[in-house]
Design an enzyme around this catalytic site. Structure first.
Site, mmCIF file in Angstrom:
data_model
loop_
_atom_site.group_PDB
_atom_site.id
_atom_site.type_symbol
_atom_site.label_atom_id
_atom_site.label_comp_id
_atom_site.label_asym_id
_atom_site.label_seq_id
_atom_site.Cartn_x
_atom_site.Cartn_y
_atom_site.Cartn_z
ATOM 1 N N ASP A 34 0.954 -1.102 0.215
ATOM 2 C CA ASP A 34 0.198 0.151 0.090
ATOM 3 C C ASP A 34 0.963 1.267 0.160
ATOM 4 O OD1 ASP A 34 -2.835 -1.029 0.025
ATOM 5 O OD2 ASP A 34 -2.211 -2.023 1.943
ATOM 6 N N LYS A 62 -29.547 18.551 3.372
ATOM 7 C CA LYS A 62 -30.452 17.406 2.785
ATOM 8 C C LYS A 62 -29.755 16.344 1.963
ATOM 9 C CE LYS A 62 -34.697 16.054 1.211
ATOM 10 N NZ LYS A 62 -34.155 14.393 1.305
HETATM 11 MN MN MN Z 1 -4.247 -2.912 1.550
#
Ligand code: MN
Length: 366
Positions: free
Chosen positions: A63, A272
């Site tokens: 990552d 909203k």
């Molecule tokens: Mn990952």
């Protein structure tokens, strides 16, 4: 004045949008990962940080995260970081992560999103060349220099065309000069704790991190997170003063048409949200969702029922709106309708809770 307040509210909503997808995917009483808030700290006075986490999830990947705009912009790189000039690797853009995630090393218990061992594989600072980081990100081409413990030199991220919502493919390319490849030994060593993946997993086992129950269990299999004793006692004594009641469906308050905004009084303005109004009723392990009619929605939104089940209170009733968000983070009723048929490529569904009506056997309406 009123308009100004309203604007302010919208801005604060925008500011937290970046981490909603991160938070929606995780149940924080069952994973050691940080809950995270967008940081107001600016990186203007120092070099922004990067981190690469080696993640032994269902499939091993790296990552890659760049600190930008108060969050960690993130890509999952299945084949690892290229070191030879011209080397290209697929990098899938994933949800923003909170800045504290930079230090996360440990094991995400089985049954949770991204279950598996996470190592801080490399960390350091980075610099985007020739451009402001955010505008480079928007344009889809980021040329940057890493000054990490393992990785040093220039790389480029380039956004590719296509891809579905939230799953944008990019290419991570080694530009600049070749770098000596990271040895197998260094590849299995944390940049912070020097532990191997095996050691991180073993340490998590020893501390019971991996044993946090993550499946639907018996009522007592999962202790509710304990707030501070003092505040807990205060809450208990406050609750005792309120009317006793059962957690059950309460017709939700409806909006009223008005020609002008109220100019005095203690008003709070809400955005909203275009979705489905839903009441969630939790009584021990039983959770039921109702539309305002009421029609039962529990089986239509099992993930939301599960999220409510994981809340710390034993009994509660909350009022909110079930919403699907577009890629830009805008609520879209159309998307929500489509989501029912979309199957695997369904957009993420959120439950925005704006009122608590019942708590632990007490009616808490005003
Ligand atoms: Mn990952």
């Amino acid at each position: 004045m009123v308009l100004y307040e309203f604007r302010k509210h919208i801005q604060s909503v925008d500011a937290t949008m970046g981490l909603r997808r991160y938070q929606a995917k995780r149940s924080f009483s069952h994973t050691p990962e940080p809950t995270g808030e967008k940081s107001a700290r600016t990186a203007a006075l120092r070099e922004p940080k990067f981190v690469i986490q080696k993640h032994a999830a269902r499939r091993l990947h790296y990552d890659f995260r760049l600190e930008m705009d108060g969050v960690l912009k993130s890509w999952a790189v299945p084949k690892g970081i290229p070191c030879e000039k011209g080397g290209k690797r697929l990098a899938m853009e994933v949800e923003d992560h909170p800045l504290e995630y930079r230090e996360f090393e440990g094991t995400i218990p089985s049954g949770n999103y991204g279950a598996g061992t996470v190592m801080v594989w490399d960390t350091g600072t980075y610099r985007v060349l020739e451009e402001e980081p955010l505008s480079a990100l928007k344009k889809g081409k980021i040329v940057f220099q890493l000054a990490g413990k393992k990785l040093k030199g220039q790389w480029t991220l380039v956004r590719m065309r296509g891809g579905e919502s939230g799953k944008q493919p990019w290419l991570l390319i080694k530009t600049g000069e070749d770098m000596k490849p990271v040895s197998a030994k260094a590849d299995d060593r944390s940049a912070v704790t020097q532990r191997s993946m095996k050691q991180i997993a073993a340490d998590a086992d020893a501390t019971g991190e991996t044993e946090r129950p993550a499946r639907r269990g018996t009522p007592r299999s999962r202790p509710a997170p304990k707030p501070g004793t003092a505040s807990r006692l205060k809450l208990d004594s406050e609750l005792k003063k309120l009317r006793a009641s059962e957690p059950r469906f309460v017709p939700p308050m409806k909006t009223q048409l008005a020609l002008a905004l109220p100019e005095e009084g203690d008003w709070v303005f809400e955005v909203k949200l275009d979705g489905i109004r839903a009441l969630a009723v939790k009584n021990d392990r039983e959770v039921r969702l109702f539309s305002r009619r009421p029609r039962e929605l529990t089986t239509a939104y099992p993930a939301i029922a599960e999220a409510v089940r994981n809340l710390a209170a034993r009994q509660l009733v909350v009022d909110g709106e079930i919403v699907a968000l577009s890629e830009k983070g805008h609520p879209s009723f159309q998307l929500l309708q489509n989501a029912k048929r979309a199957g695997r490529s369904a957009p993420p569904i959120f439950y925005y809770v704006f009122d608590l009506l019942h708590l632990e056997g007490r009616d808490v309406t005003g």
